[in-house]
Design an enzyme around this catalytic site. Structure first.
Site, PDB file in Angstrom:
ATOM      1  CD  GLU A 427      -3.046  -1.140   2.135  1.00 43.50           C
ATOM      2  OE1 GLU A 427      -3.029  -0.264   3.027  1.00 43.50           O
ATOM      3  OE2 GLU A 427      -3.971  -1.957   2.010  1.00 43.50           O
ATOM      4  CD  GLU A 504      -3.517  -6.105   3.917  1.00 44.94           C
ATOM      5  OE1 GLU A 504      -2.319  -5.907   3.642  1.00 44.94           O
ATOM      6  OE2 GLU A 504      -4.182  -5.351   4.655  1.00 44.94           O
TER       7      GLU A 504
HETATM    8  C1  GAL Z   1      -4.355  -2.714   5.359  1.00 46.07           C
HETATM    9  C2  GAL Z   1      -2.855  -2.663   5.636  1.00 46.07           C
HETATM   10  C3  GAL Z   1      -2.497  -3.532   6.818  1.00 46.07           C
HETATM   11  C4  GAL Z   1      -3.436  -3.274   7.963  1.00 46.07           C
HETATM   12  C5  GAL Z   1      -4.854  -3.514   7.520  1.00 46.07           C
HETATM   13  C6  GAL Z   1      -5.863  -3.351   8.630  1.00 46.07           C
HETATM   14  O1  GAL Z   1      -4.766  -1.708   4.524  1.00 46.07           O
HETATM   15  O2  GAL Z   1      -2.146  -3.109   4.513  1.00 46.07           O
HETATM   16  O3  GAL Z   1      -1.185  -3.289   7.204  1.00 46.07           O
HETATM   17  O4  GAL Z   1      -3.271  -1.981   8.394  1.00 46.07           O
HETATM   18  O5  GAL Z   1      -5.135  -2.594   6.493  1.00 46.07           O
HETATM   19  O6  GAL Z   1      -7.164  -3.532   8.140  1.00 46.07           O
END
Ligand code: GAL
Length: 811
Positions: A427, A504
Site C-alpha cells: 500500500e 490482502e
Molecule cells: C491494510 C494494511 C495492513 C493493515 C490492515 C488493517 O490496509 O495493509 O497493514 O493496516 O489494512 O485492516
C-alpha cells in the site's frame, strides 16, 4: 558478585566448547557457528562510554538474547508508540558482552551475524564502530577479525539500539536485539556471506537441472588455487548429484563460480510434501577442506497465469494464504523457532498453504519453517518508500538505505524454495503519484539483478488504472490487490493479460468467545456505513463473522468471491493471528488487533473452522456459540461443516431438523430458544454419519484444566511449551464466560516467559505468573531454563476450585 567476571567466564566456555566440538571431527573442515545469544548485559538508556573496556557495567542486567524490552514494559496511553504499537514503551538501550577467543582463531575470518535489531543499531567491538543499521528487520553481519583479541585477553562487544523516535510503525515492532545472534569463524578462504544462489530448471519426472552460483572469498594476501565441490544430498543424506570446479582467486577478493548438476528422478517440493534436498558446498585448498557451507534445496516449479491463476508443479493450486506480522504475542518481538512452529502448525491444521510476510523481512526461523512445513511465501520488503505513513518510519532512511536493504533481503531469502513472490511494498503512497513509476522500476530492477525466478509484485489499493502509478510503471510481473473484493470480477477485462492475486483481504473483526445476537446482517466499522458497528462497552467484537472494517469484508464474503474466480491466484487474509498494536476499531485500553483468525494467545476464533471446512480435507463440524444462556433466550446457532450432505441439530435429544448449505453459503444457521442441556449436531453423507459434535451447558466451576502442546521439551534454554488453561465443571465442560484470576507455579526445568488470554483490551502484563481467564481460557508459555529436571506447572484460583497440574518431561 562481579557480573563482569562471570559473563567473561561463561562466554569463554561457550565458545571454547563449540570450537572443540567443531575441531574434534576434522580440523578446518567446517566453519564454526557459535550461538552468541547467552550472557549479555543490558541497560535502558544511552551509554556511549559502554564501548570502552574499563566501563563498569555492574548495575546492568544479565540476560540471554533474543530480547525485546518493549514487551517487558507497562501499557501506558501516554507512551509515544501510541496504539499502533500497543501503548508499550520504546526508547534507547545498550547491550554489552565480554568474551575471549581461543588463540588459534587468530588466522580465521570471524564475523558476527545479527538476524534483526529494532532499530538504528550501532555495533562496537573493542571500541571500534563496525557500522550502523537503521532498518530493524534486515539481517546483517560485520567482520570482526582485525579488531579481535585472542587467548586470555578479553573482547568487548557493545550494541547501541535507538528506537526512540516515535511513532515509527503502524504495528508493534518491539525494541532491542530481538532475533538471534551468531559468531561465525571460517578460514580466510571461504564461501562469502549469503554466498550461494541455487536455482532449478528443466524439471521433469526424470530430472532437474540445478544451477549453483557460489561466491568464494579469499581474505588472504596472496592468490589461491582452490577446488569447489557441491554435493546434493537427499532427505536421508544420500548423495544424489555433485558438481566439481577448480578456480584461481586473486588476493583479497570474491570470485563467483558457476556450477551445475542434475538430479535424476527428483522428488518435488510442494505444500503437502515439502521435500528438501541439501547442497553441501566444500572449498578445498589443495587436499584440505577449508570451508563447508549448506544451502537448502527444494525442487519445484510454479506459474502464475492470467486466466487460470496459480499452479505448483503443474497442478492448479489456489493460494490459501494469511498475512502475518512478526510478533509472537506474549513474547513480543522475541524470535523463537518453537513459537513460530506452533503458529505455523495451527495455520497448517486450518488448511492454510501460504504466508505473506507482512510487511517486512521476517526471521530466518520463519523462512526455514516455511520451507520445511510447506508454505508458499510472499516475501515482502517494506510498508513505505520515500513517502511516509507515520512521522518516523522507514521513509527517513529510504534514500540512504533502500538499495542495500533490498539487496540484502533478496540475497538472504532467494534460496528458500517456499518463496514464490517478491513484494516490493505494501500500500505504498507513491502509487498515487508519478514518482511511483521510477521507484517501482528501480526496485524491480534491483530484484531482477539478484533473482529472476520469482515474479515481482506489490500490494496495491488503487485499481483505477489512471490513478495507479506503480501499475503504470509496467514493472510488476504480478498485480497484488488489497481489498475491494467486489471489483475483482472486472479485473480480467480491465487488466487484460495480467496475473492477479488478492494480496490482502478481509480485515474482519472478532474477539474469541464473545457472541452478540442477532446475526442477521453484516455490519461495518467505522460508523459511516449503512449498518454501522458502534462498538461494545467492553471493547469486544462478536465472534460471529459479521463485522468488518469498511475497507474489507467478512471472511465468508471474501472467500465466496475468490473461490469462484479462477483467474485469481489466491488470497492472503488479514490476518492469520491477532498481533500487537493496531487495535482498530477501539481506543485505549484496546492494544492488540481484532483481525486474526486466531487470537493473540494462539486460541482459534470460530471462523478458523470455516476455513478448515473449506481449505482442508479434514472432516469439520463446528458449532457456535457456547451453550450457557438465559432460559428461553433466542440463540443464533451456526455450524461450519464439510464432507457431508446435511447437518441435523438436536437439543436435549429432540431433533430441530436438518439443514444443508444452499448455493454459495459457507455456514448453516438456526434460531433456537435456549434450554439448558446438550446441543448436538450430526453431519451425514448419503445417510451415513460423518461426524458428531456436542456442546453442553456448563455447571458450577470445580477444576482448572491444563493442556500442554508437548509432553516433553529439550533442556537447551530455548524450547517452549504452551499450556492452555481452562476452567471446567465436574464433567469437563468449559465455563464460557469465566474470568477467574489464575496463579501459576512452575518447578523443574522451565520458567514462565509469557501469559495471555487473547483479550485485546487486557492491560495485565505479559510477563507474570498470573493471568485472568478470558471467556474461560488463558495460555502460559514455559521456556527451558537449561535444568535437566522434569517440569510441573500448577495453576490455582480462589474459591472451591481444585488446582490444575501438568507435567512435562525434559530431555
Ligand atoms: C491494510 C494494511 C495492513 C493493515 C490492515 C488493517 O490496509 O495493509 O497493514 O493496516 O489494512 O485492516
Amino acid at each position: 558478585m562481579n557480573l563482569h567476571k562471570s559473563v567473561l567466564q561463561k562466554g569463554t566456555i561457550a565458545i571454547a566448547l563449540l570450537f572443540l566440538v567443531a575441531c574434534a571431527s576434522t580440523k578446518k573442515e567446517s566453519r564454526i557457528i557459535a550461538d552468541f545469544n547467552p550472557d549479555w548485559n543490558f541497560k535502558l538508556g544511552d551509554y556511549p562510554t559502554a564501548i570502552q573496556a574499563n566501563f563498569d557495567a555492574n548495575d546492568w542486567r544479565t540476560l540471554d538474547l533474543p530480547h525485546d524490552w518493549s514487551i517487558e514494559g507497562a501499557f501506558n496511553k501516554d507512551n509515544p508508540t501510541k496504539q499502533a504499537q500497543a501503548f508499550l514503551p520504546a526508547g534507547k538501550g545498550w547491550y554489552r558482552k565480554t568474551f575471549t577467543l581461543p588463540e588459534d582463531w587468530k588466522n580465521k575470518n570471524v564475523s558476527i551475524e545479527f538476524d534483526g535489531v529494532f532499530k538504528n543499531s550501532e555495533v562496537f567491538i573493542n571500541g571500534h564502530s563496525l557500522g550502523m543499521r537503521p532498518n530493524g528487520y534486515i539481517s546483517f553481519a560485520y567482520e570482526l577479525s582485525q579488531y579481535l583479541n585472542f587467548g586470555t585477553q578479553k573482547n568487548i562487544i557493545a550494541v547501541k539500539v535507538d528506537n526512540d523516535a516515535q511513532p515509527n510503525s503502524r504495528w508493534y515492532t518491539g525494541s532491542g536485539i530481538y532475533r538471534n545472534v551468531r559468531l561465525v569463524a571460517s578460514e580466510k578462504l571461504h564461501v562469502a556471506k549469503w554466498g550461494t544462489y541455487v536455482t532449478t530448471r528443466g524439471i521433469t519426472k526424470d530430472k532437474a537441472i540445478v544451477d549453483i552460483d557460489v561466491d568464494v572469498k579469499n581474505g588472504l594476501g596472496t592468490n589461491k588455487l582452490f577446488k569447489l565441490v557441491s554435493t546434493i544430498l537427499d532427505k536421508n543424506n544420500v548423495e544424489v548429484a555433485k558438481a566439481i570446479s577448480d578456480g584461481n582467486i586473486p588476493a583479497n577478493s570474491i570470485l563467483q563460480v558457476k556450477q551445475n548438476t542434475k538430479i535424476e528422478n527428483p522428488i518435488l517440493w510442494d505444500t503437502e510434501n515439502p521435500y528438501l534436498y541439501k547442497i553441501v558446498t566444500k572449498v578445498y585448498d589443495g587436499s584440505t577442506v577449508v570451508d563447508t557451507y549448506e544451502t537448502p534445496l527444494g525442487v519445484r516449479y510454479f506459474n502464475f497465469d492470467a486466466e487460470k491463476g496459480f499452479s505448483l508443479n503443474g497442478k492448479p493450486t489456489k493460494i490459501l494464504g494469511v498475512c502475518l506480522h512478526h510478533d509472537n504475542g506474549a513474547l513480543g518481538a522475541v524470535e523463537n523457532i518453537h513459537a513460530v512452529k506452533r503458529k505455523l502448525k495451527i495455520l497448517k491444521e486450518m488448511g492454510t498453504n501460504a504466508i505473506r510476510m507482512s510487511h517486512n523481512p521476517h526471521s530466518l526461523e520463519m523462512m526455514k519453517l516455511c520451507d520445511e512445513m510447506g508454505f508458499i511465501v510472499q516475501d515482502e520488503f517494506t510498508d513505505v518508500w520515500k513517502k511516509k505513513k507515520v512521522t518516523n518510519d522507514y521513509h527517513k532512511d529510504w534514500d540512504a538505505w533502500h538499495k542495500q536493504d533490498l539487496e540484502d533481503f533478496i540475497k538472504r531469502d532467494r534460496n528458500h524454495p517456499s518463496v514464490m513472490m517478491w513484494s516490493i511494498g505494501n500500500e505504498i503512497r507513491e502509487q498515487f503519484d508519478s514518482t511511483g513509476i521510477a521507484i517501482t522500476r528501480e526496485l524491480a530492477q534491483i530484484v531482477k539483478s539478484l533473482d529472476t525466478t520469482r515474479p515481482v509484485t506489490s500490494a496495491l489499493t488503487e485499481n483505477v488504472i489512471e490513478k495507479n502509478f506503480i501499475y503504470q510503471s509496467g514493472a510488476l510481473d504480478l498485480l497484488g490487490f488489497n481489498y475491494k473484493h467486489e471489483d475483482y470480477k472486472d479485473f480480467p477485462t480491465k487488466f487484460k493479460g495480467q496475473k492477479i492475486l488478492a494480496s490482502e483481504s478481509v480485515s474482519a473483526l472478532e474477539t474469541r468467545g464473545h457472541y452478540d445476537m442477532p446475526t442477521d446482517s453484516i455490519r461495518m466499522w467505522p460508523t459511516k456505513h449503512n449498518a454501522p458497528f458502534d462498538g461494545n462497552a467492553d471493547l469486544t467484537v462478536t465472534a460471529y463473522d459479521n463485522i468488518a472494517s469498511y475497507w474489507g469484508t467478512t471472511h465468508e464474503e471474501n472467500w465466496k468471491t475468490i473461490k469462484k474466480q479462477d483467474f485469481m491466484a489466491g488470497t492472503f487474509i488479514w490476518t492469520g493471528f491477532d498481533y500487537l498494536g493496531e487495535p482498530d476499531p477501539y481506543p485505549y485500553p484496546a492494544r492488540s488487533s481484532y483481525f486474526g483468525i486466531v487470537d493473540l494467545a494462539g486460541l482459534p476464533k470460530d471462523v478458523y473452522y470455516m476455513y478448515q471446512s473449506e481449505w482442508s480435507d479434514k472432516d469439520v463440524l463446528h458449532l457456535l456459540p457456547h451453550w450457557n444462556w438465559k432460559q428461553g433466550q433466542m440463540i443464533d446457532v451456526w455450524s461450519y461443516y464439510n464432507n457431508a450432505d446435511e447437518v441435523e441439530l438436536l437439543l436435549n435429544g429432540k431433533s430441530l431438523g436438518s439443514k444443508a448449505k444452499k448455493g454459495e453459503e459457507l455456514h448453516i444457521a438456526w434460531k433456537v430458544p435456549f434450554e439448558a442441556g446438550t446441543l448436538k449436531a450430526i453431519s451425514r453423507k448419503e445417510g451415513k454419519i460423518v461426524k458428531e459434535t456436542e456442546i453442553h451447558t456448563a455447571g458450577e466451576a470445580v477444576k482448572i484444566d491444563l493442556k500442554s502442546d508437548k509432553t516433553s521439551i529439550k533442556n537447551d534454554g530455548y524450547d517452549l511449551v504452551y499450556v492452555t488453561v481452562s476452567l471446567q465443571d465436574k464433567d469437563g465442560n468449559l465455563l464460557p464466560k469465566a474470568d477467574n484470576l489464575i496463579n501459576f507455579k512452575v518447578s523443574g526445568g522451565a520458567k514462565i516467559v509469557g501469559v495471555d488470554n487473547g483479550y485485546q483490551a487486557s492491560l495485565e502484563p505479559f510477563k507474570a505468573d498470573y493471568r485472568k481467564l478470558y471467556n474461560g481460557k488463558c495460555v502460559v508459555i514455559l521456556q527451558s531454563n537449561k535444568k535437566a529436571e522434569n517440569i510441573t506447572l500448577e495453576a490455582t484460583t480462589a474459591g472451591n476450585i481444585s488446582l490444575g497440574t501438568v507435567s512435562i518431561k525434559v530431555e
